[in-house]
Design a protein around this motif. Structure first.
Motif, PDB file in Angstrom:
ATOM      1  N   THR A 151       0.815  -1.212   0.000  1.00 39.59           N
ATOM      2  CA  THR A 151       0.000   0.000   0.000  1.00 39.59           C
ATOM      3  C   THR A 151       0.853   1.270   0.000  1.00 39.59           C
ATOM      4  O   THR A 151       1.980   1.277   0.493  1.00 39.59           O
ATOM      5  N   HIS A 155       5.042   6.781  -6.096  1.00 39.14           N
ATOM      6  CA  HIS A 155       5.388   6.719  -7.510  1.00 39.14           C
ATOM      7  C   HIS A 155       5.451   5.286  -8.027  1.00 39.14           C
ATOM      8  O   HIS A 155       6.209   4.975  -8.949  1.00 39.14           O
ATOM      9  N   ALA A 157       3.190   3.662  -9.767  1.00 41.02           N
ATOM     10  CA  ALA A 157       2.680   3.528 -11.131  1.00 41.02           C
ATOM     11  C   ALA A 157       3.565   4.222 -12.156  1.00 41.02           C
ATOM     12  O   ALA A 157       3.366   4.049 -13.364  1.00 41.02           O
ATOM     13  N   GLN A 158       4.535   5.009 -11.701  1.00 41.63           N
ATOM     14  CA  GLN A 158       5.432   5.717 -12.614  1.00 41.63           C
ATOM     15  C   GLN A 158       6.770   4.985 -12.784  1.00 41.63           C
ATOM     16  O   GLN A 158       7.632   5.447 -13.523  1.00 41.63           O
ATOM     17  N   LEU A 192      -1.886  -2.309 -10.419  1.00 42.26           N
ATOM     18  CA  LEU A 192      -1.555  -1.023  -9.808  1.00 42.26           C
ATOM     19  C   LEU A 192      -2.787  -0.131  -9.753  1.00 42.26           C
ATOM     20  O   LEU A 192      -3.489   0.026 -10.765  1.00 42.26           O
ATOM     21  N   ARG A 193      -3.044   0.448  -8.584  1.00 44.97           N
ATOM     22  CA  ARG A 193      -4.106   1.449  -8.464  1.00 44.97           C
ATOM     23  C   ARG A 193      -3.448   2.777  -8.116  1.00 44.97           C
ATOM     24  O   ARG A 193      -3.031   3.016  -7.001  1.00 44.97           O
ATOM     25  N   ASP A 194      -3.357   3.645  -9.111  1.00 41.85           N
ATOM     26  CA  ASP A 194      -2.641   4.914  -8.985  1.00 41.85           C
ATOM     27  C   ASP A 194      -3.562   5.998  -8.452  1.00 41.85           C
ATOM     28  O   ASP A 194      -4.750   6.054  -8.808  1.00 41.85           O
ATOM     29  N   TYR A 195      -3.047   6.875  -7.593  1.00 39.89           N
ATOM     30  CA  TYR A 195      -3.840   7.988  -7.067  1.00 39.89           C
ATOM     31  C   TYR A 195      -2.920   9.110  -6.615  1.00 39.89           C
ATOM     32  O   TYR A 195      -1.710   8.923  -6.454  1.00 39.89           O
ATOM     33  N   ARG A 202       2.301  11.229  -6.398  1.00 38.78           N
ATOM     34  CA  ARG A 202       1.524  10.074  -6.792  1.00 38.78           C
ATOM     35  C   ARG A 202       1.943   8.870  -5.956  1.00 38.78           C
ATOM     36  O   ARG A 202       3.098   8.721  -5.563  1.00 38.78           O
ATOM     37  N   ALA A 204       0.617   4.463  -5.270  1.00 39.87           N
ATOM     38  CA  ALA A 204      -0.174   3.369  -5.818  1.00 39.87           C
ATOM     39  C   ALA A 204      -0.278   2.240  -4.801  1.00 39.87           C
ATOM     40  O   ALA A 204       0.654   2.012  -4.017  1.00 39.87           O
ATOM     41  N   ASP A 205      -1.408   1.565  -4.813  1.00 39.82           N
ATOM     42  CA  ASP A 205      -1.536   0.293  -4.111  1.00 39.82           C
ATOM     43  C   ASP A 205      -1.216  -0.804  -5.118  1.00 39.82           C
ATOM     44  O   ASP A 205      -1.716  -0.785  -6.252  1.00 39.82           O
ATOM     45  N   VAL A 206      -0.359  -1.729  -4.720  1.00 38.16           N
ATOM     46  CA  VAL A 206       0.142  -2.755  -5.634  1.00 38.16           C
ATOM     47  C   VAL A 206      -0.370  -4.119  -5.176  1.00 38.16           C
ATOM     48  O   VAL A 206      -0.015  -4.595  -4.102  1.00 38.16           O
TER      49      VAL A 206
END
Length: 383
Positions: A151, A155, A157-158, A192-195, A202, A204-206
């Motif tokens: 969690t 970064h 998702a980047q 990946l859930r990016d926010y 940024r 992300a939850d992975v």
């Protein structure tokens, strides 16, 4: 101890500051935050050309052989400029690879600025205890099968690759049985859930759904990754303190400038003695945080044992955490209602400092960790 930077270090910091002032203004930053990716490839390319991505890496891999102090100086400037680029996450990920001595080709790509890294260490139940790992790594023919959820991966998702901690043996909160893996972010089974976080960065939850990895993805001996995990995280903590020092310095300067301009009863409010006292307290907090953080960076630049490293890192994070909270609160109060508006940088500094205080262990966590070190109390010195 001499805390003055060398001429080369100061020149590097000056060049980075000039670029930020010219090409990464507050308005440009806001535009980047609200973009689809939340980061700027143009800015990342510029940082690479300035040498930021290569600074701490070995010369044999295209790096500049920079020290922890060198990176601390960089992070101080990035904190002053409120950059939202993945510099910290990538530098911390590179430290994992550098310490492991594996995957030199990936480090070459990092040094050249062609890829970014992120560290997936925290879990929902773990809070600040990095050894509290529920994600599992099961041995299979030719590799491992990873399952679990990480969690608030900054970064995540980047990044092209994730550094992931997983449990290959032992109970959930054991330091034994932890393994560290290099995971391609686009591997089958990675979700990946990016926010966007409150500070504009940024995360992300992975989710790892039975992700298959070859044995070569392991960064250390199976089940013996705790030392690597702790050492690389301490490195990240010191860099985080550098960013905080830069942000606090800029926030102090902005607050002082406001006190000189804001008029009440026909005079600048900075002429009121009570407000001058509060600015002095802010300056003292900053000076103390900078001193202990720079000392920690200097200690980590030289060979240091695990106990000394833990002691200095936690001292820096705890003292910096106290300073961040005090300076942020005072800056908001001295700006009045404007201190909470989105239109001026003050609230953005405050949000970033609030997040930094919680990252990689909050103030209370590091106070407890510092007190737990054997050197905290020398019983032989007690009468």
């Amino acid at each position: 101890m001499n805390f003055n930077y060398t001429q080369e270090q100061q020149q590097f910091a000056d060049s980075l500051r000039r670029w930020i002032e010219k090409d990464y203004s507050f308005e440009q930053r806001k535009a980047i935050i609200h973009s689809q990716t939340g980061v700027s490839q143009q800015a990342w390319t510029a940082l690479s050309e300035l040498g930021v991505t290569a600074l701490a890496l070995p010369e044999s891999l295209g790096g500049l052989d920079g020290s922890v102090v060198d990176m601390f100086i960089v992070m101080e400037e990035l904190g002053r400029g409120l950059l939202v680029e993945p510099c910290l996450s990538s530098a911390m990920g590179a430290e994992f690879l550098k310490r492991s001595g594996r995957h030199p080709a990936v480090l070459e790509e990092v040094a050249a600025g062609r890829i970014k890294l992120a560290c997936a260490m925290g879990e929902r139940q773990s809070r600040h205890d990095l050894f509290d790992i529920a994600t599992t790594a099961s041995a299979i023919d030719g590799g491992y099968l990873l399952a679990g959820t990480k969690t608030v991966v900054t970064h995540g998702a980047q990044a092209a690759h994730l550094i992931v901690s997983a449990r290959s043996s032992g109970a959930r909160r054991d330091t034994e049985g932890i393994s560290i893996f290099l995971l391609p972010a686009d591997a089958p089974g990675v979700v990946l859930r990016d926010y966007r976080t409150i500070d504009g960065l940024r995360a992300a939850d992975v989710e790892l759904k039975d992700v298959r990895l070859p044995t070569s993805s392991l960064l250390c001996c199976e089940g013996r990754g705790w030392d690597l995990l702790e050492a690389a995280t301490d490195y990240g903590i010191v860099l985080l303190c550098g960013e905080a020092v830069g942000a606090m310095d800029a926030l102090n300067a902005a607050t002082l400038g406001y006190l000189k301009e804001r008029q009440q009863f026909g005079v600048p409010i900075g002429s009121f003695q009570s407000l001058q006292h509060r600015m002095v307290d802010m300056a003292i907090h900053l000076a103390q945080a900078r001193a202990v953080s720079t000392l920690a960076a200097a200690k980590l630049s030289a060979p240091a044992g695990p106990q000394e490293r833990r002691r200095m890192t936690s001292a820096a994070k705890a003292r910096t955490g106290q300073a961040m909270r005090f300076i942020a609160q005072q800056a908001v109060q001295l700006h009045g209602g404007m201190g909470l508006t989105d239109e001026i940088p003050v609230s953005h500094y405050v949000k970033r400092l609030t997040v930094i205080e919680m990252m990689l262990g909050d103030t209370d966590h590091h106070l407890a960790r510092f007190a737990a070190q054997p050197a905290f109390l020398d019983e032989s010195a007690v009468p």
